[in-house]
Write an enzyme that holds these catalytic residues in place. Structure first.
Site, PDB file in Angstrom:
ATOM      1  N   PRO A  39      -0.644  -2.147  -2.487  1.00 52.83           N
ATOM      2  CA  PRO A  39      -1.497  -1.580  -3.539  1.00 52.83           C
ATOM      3  C   PRO A  39      -0.899  -0.365  -4.228  1.00 52.83           C
ATOM      4  O   PRO A  39      -0.339   0.526  -3.574  1.00 52.83           O
ATOM      5  CB  PRO A  39      -2.762  -1.178  -2.777  1.00 52.83           C
ATOM      6  CG  PRO A  39      -2.789  -2.051  -1.592  1.00 52.83           C
ATOM      7  CD  PRO A  39      -1.361  -2.333  -1.227  1.00 52.83           C
ATOM      8  N   ASN A  40      -1.039  -0.355  -5.525  1.00 52.57           N
ATOM      9  CA  ASN A  40      -0.679   0.766  -6.407  1.00 52.57           C
ATOM     10  C   ASN A  40       0.822   0.964  -6.583  1.00 52.57           C
ATOM     11  O   ASN A  40       1.231   1.867  -7.312  1.00 52.57           O
ATOM     12  CB  ASN A  40      -1.323   2.082  -5.914  1.00 52.57           C
ATOM     13  CG  ASN A  40      -2.832   1.976  -5.831  1.00 52.57           C
ATOM     14  OD1 ASN A  40      -3.461   1.597  -6.810  1.00 52.57           O
ATOM     15  ND2 ASN A  40      -3.412   2.259  -4.685  1.00 52.57           N
ATOM     16  N   ARG A  86       1.780   6.801 -11.759  1.00 48.86           N
ATOM     17  CA  ARG A  86       0.934   7.526 -10.800  1.00 48.86           C
ATOM     18  C   ARG A  86       1.678   8.709 -10.173  1.00 48.86           C
ATOM     19  O   ARG A  86       2.899   8.619  -9.954  1.00 48.86           O
ATOM     20  CB  ARG A  86       0.439   6.581  -9.683  1.00 48.86           C
ATOM     21  CG  ARG A  86       1.531   6.170  -8.725  1.00 48.86           C
ATOM     22  CD  ARG A  86       1.077   5.165  -7.693  1.00 48.86           C
ATOM     23  NE  ARG A  86       0.383   5.761  -6.569  1.00 48.86           N
ATOM     24  CZ  ARG A  86       0.492   5.321  -5.306  1.00 48.86           C
ATOM     25  NH1 ARG A  86       1.268   4.282  -5.017  1.00 48.86           N
ATOM     26  NH2 ARG A  86      -0.179   5.889  -4.347  1.00 48.86           N
ATOM     27  N   TYR A 137       6.194  10.535  -6.683  1.00 50.66           N
ATOM     28  CA  TYR A 137       6.981   9.294  -6.720  1.00 50.66           C
ATOM     29  C   TYR A 137       8.021   9.246  -7.841  1.00 50.66           C
ATOM     30  O   TYR A 137       8.782   8.281  -7.922  1.00 50.66           O
ATOM     31  CB  TYR A 137       6.032   8.090  -6.850  1.00 50.66           C
ATOM     32  CG  TYR A 137       5.021   7.991  -5.728  1.00 50.66           C
ATOM     33  CD1 TYR A 137       5.417   7.657  -4.438  1.00 50.66           C
ATOM     34  CD2 TYR A 137       3.665   8.251  -5.962  1.00 50.66           C
ATOM     35  CE1 TYR A 137       4.493   7.578  -3.409  1.00 50.66           C
ATOM     36  CE2 TYR A 137       2.735   8.175  -4.939  1.00 50.66           C
ATOM     37  CZ  TYR A 137       3.155   7.837  -3.662  1.00 50.66           C
ATOM     38  OH  TYR A 137       2.236   7.763  -2.646  1.00 50.66           O
ATOM     39  N   ASN A 184       6.712  -2.073   2.012  1.00 45.24           N
ATOM     40  CA  ASN A 184       5.984  -0.857   1.643  1.00 45.24           C
ATOM     41  C   ASN A 184       4.552  -1.285   1.377  1.00 45.24           C
ATOM     42  O   ASN A 184       4.247  -1.825   0.305  1.00 45.24           O
ATOM     43  CB  ASN A 184       6.588  -0.171   0.416  1.00 45.24           C
ATOM     44  CG  ASN A 184       5.888   1.166   0.138  1.00 45.24           C
ATOM     45  OD1 ASN A 184       4.855   1.473   0.752  1.00 45.24           O
ATOM     46  ND2 ASN A 184       6.429   1.955  -0.770  1.00 45.24           N
ATOM     47  N   ALA A 237      -1.023   2.423   0.958  1.00 47.65           N
ATOM     48  CA  ALA A 237      -2.038   3.014   1.829  1.00 47.65           C
ATOM     49  C   ALA A 237      -2.466   2.080   2.956  1.00 47.65           C
ATOM     50  O   ALA A 237      -2.962   2.532   3.999  1.00 47.65           O
ATOM     51  CB  ALA A 237      -3.251   3.431   1.007  1.00 47.65           C
ATOM     52  N   GLU A 266       9.473  -0.951   7.856  1.00 47.14           N
ATOM     53  CA  GLU A 266       8.397  -0.226   7.170  1.00 47.14           C
ATOM     54  C   GLU A 266       9.041   0.830   6.272  1.00 47.14           C
ATOM     55  O   GLU A 266       9.907   1.596   6.712  1.00 47.14           O
ATOM     56  CB  GLU A 266       7.474   0.453   8.182  1.00 47.14           C
ATOM     57  CG  GLU A 266       6.363   1.219   7.489  1.00 47.14           C
ATOM     58  CD  GLU A 266       5.433   1.948   8.445  1.00 47.14           C
ATOM     59  OE1 GLU A 266       5.526   1.727   9.681  1.00 47.14           O
ATOM     60  OE2 GLU A 266       4.621   2.742   7.944  1.00 47.14           O
ATOM     61  N   HIS A 306       8.524   3.729   2.989  1.00 49.90           N
ATOM     62  CA  HIS A 306       7.699   4.535   2.073  1.00 49.90           C
ATOM     63  C   HIS A 306       8.624   5.348   1.189  1.00 49.90           C
ATOM     64  O   HIS A 306       9.621   5.906   1.672  1.00 49.90           O
ATOM     65  CB  HIS A 306       6.788   5.489   2.853  1.00 49.90           C
ATOM     66  CG  HIS A 306       5.843   4.777   3.767  1.00 49.90           C
ATOM     67  ND1 HIS A 306       4.689   4.167   3.321  1.00 49.90           N
ATOM     68  CD2 HIS A 306       5.902   4.543   5.109  1.00 49.90           C
ATOM     69  CE1 HIS A 306       4.075   3.599   4.342  1.00 49.90           C
ATOM     70  NE2 HIS A 306       4.782   3.808   5.443  1.00 49.90           N
ATOM     71  N   ARG A 313       2.786  15.083   3.875  1.00 50.04           N
ATOM     72  CA  ARG A 313       1.672  14.999   2.925  1.00 50.04           C
ATOM     73  C   ARG A 313       0.340  15.159   3.658  1.00 50.04           C
ATOM     74  O   ARG A 313       0.272  15.842   4.658  1.00 50.04           O
ATOM     75  CB  ARG A 313       1.779  13.671   2.155  1.00 50.04           C
ATOM     76  CG  ARG A 313       3.096  13.547   1.376  1.00 50.04           C
ATOM     77  CD  ARG A 313       3.177  12.224   0.633  1.00 50.04           C
ATOM     78  NE  ARG A 313       2.116  12.113  -0.371  1.00 50.04           N
ATOM     79  CZ  ARG A 313       1.809  10.977  -1.007  1.00 50.04           C
ATOM     80  NH1 ARG A 313       2.471   9.865  -0.743  1.00 50.04           N
ATOM     81  NH2 ARG A 313       0.839  10.952  -1.900  1.00 50.04           N
TER      82      ARG A 313
HETATM   83  C1  DQA Z   1       3.550   5.154   0.022  1.00 45.67           C
HETATM   84  C2  DQA Z   1       2.849   6.232   0.849  1.00 45.67           C
HETATM   85  C3  DQA Z   1       1.393   5.862   1.081  1.00 45.67           C
HETATM   86  O1  DQA Z   1       0.756   6.888   1.822  1.00 45.67           O
HETATM   87  C4  DQA Z   1       0.684   5.713  -0.249  1.00 45.67           C
HETATM   88  O2  DQA Z   1      -0.649   5.310  -0.045  1.00 45.67           O
HETATM   89  C5  DQA Z   1       1.377   4.807  -1.184  1.00 45.67           C
HETATM   90  C6  DQA Z   1       2.838   4.871  -1.276  1.00 45.67           C
HETATM   91  C7  DQA Z   1       5.004   5.562  -0.316  1.00 45.67           C
HETATM   92  O3  DQA Z   1       5.755   4.701  -0.761  1.00 45.67           O
HETATM   93  O4  DQA Z   1       5.353   6.741  -0.178  1.00 45.67           O
HETATM   94  O5  DQA Z   1       0.757   4.076  -1.940  1.00 45.67           O
HETATM   95  O6  DQA Z   1       3.625   3.964   0.789  1.00 45.67           O
END
Ligand code: DQA
Length: 145
Positions: A12-13, A20, A25, A76, A79, A100, A102, A109
């Site tokens: 997501p996102n 965003r 990012y 990735n 959340a 995994e 990020h 954070r």
């Molecule tokens: C993320 C970190 C997560 O906490 C966040 O919700 C994201 C992006 C990252 O790539 O740093 O959506 O996975």
């Protein structure tokens, strides 16, 4: 020898990267980063597919479908990494390595980001290097194959 196939799975996102929270990012778009992921994966000799969804179920279906199709996954989960036991169980269904990943340093954070329910079922975790987190995760997969 046939090429190893890797899936880069984005939750997501992550389609909103570049729009965003640019302070976290960066301002490079997800499309631009995905193009570079493809190029980098190919330079490592991988065949690469990138799949992004904002839907937990779609990500789970993609993981189930990865059995026998992909040799490793860069994940990735956004959340979902922090709370999705369903995604964790899906990862645990497969016997291929998941890295995994990020972009941000989740340990620097908000406290809720410091815990991931996925880490335990993944081969390793990479975070904090922006788009380079994906490249490092691909390198990690390479080292496992
Ligand atoms: C993320 C970190 C997560 O906490 C966040 O919700 C994201 C992006 C990252 O790539 O740093 O959506 O996975």
């Amino acid at each position: 020898m046939s090429k190893k196939r890797v899936l880069v799975l984005l939750g997501p996102n992550l389609n909103m990267i570049g729009i965003r929270e640019k302070g976290v990012y960066g301002d490079e778009t997800s499309q631009s980063i995905e193009m570079q992921i493809h190029e980098y994966a190919e330079s490592l000799g991988f065949e690469c597919e990138i799949f992004q969804s904002n839907w937990e179920g779609a990500l789970i279906d993609k993981i189930h479908g990865a059995k026998g199709v992909f040799d490793g996954v860069v994940l990735n989960a956004g959340a979902l990494a922090h709370y999705s036991y369903a995604l964790r169980d899906a990862v645990a269904c497969l016997r291929i390595p998941f890295i995994e990943t990020h972009m941000s340093n989740v340990f620097a954070r908000e406290p809720f980001r410091a815990h991931s329910v996925l880490s335990e079922v993944c081969a390793g975790v990479i975070c904090g290097f922006g788009k380079h987190s994906y490249f490092l995760a691909l390198q990690a997969l390479k080292s496992l194959m």
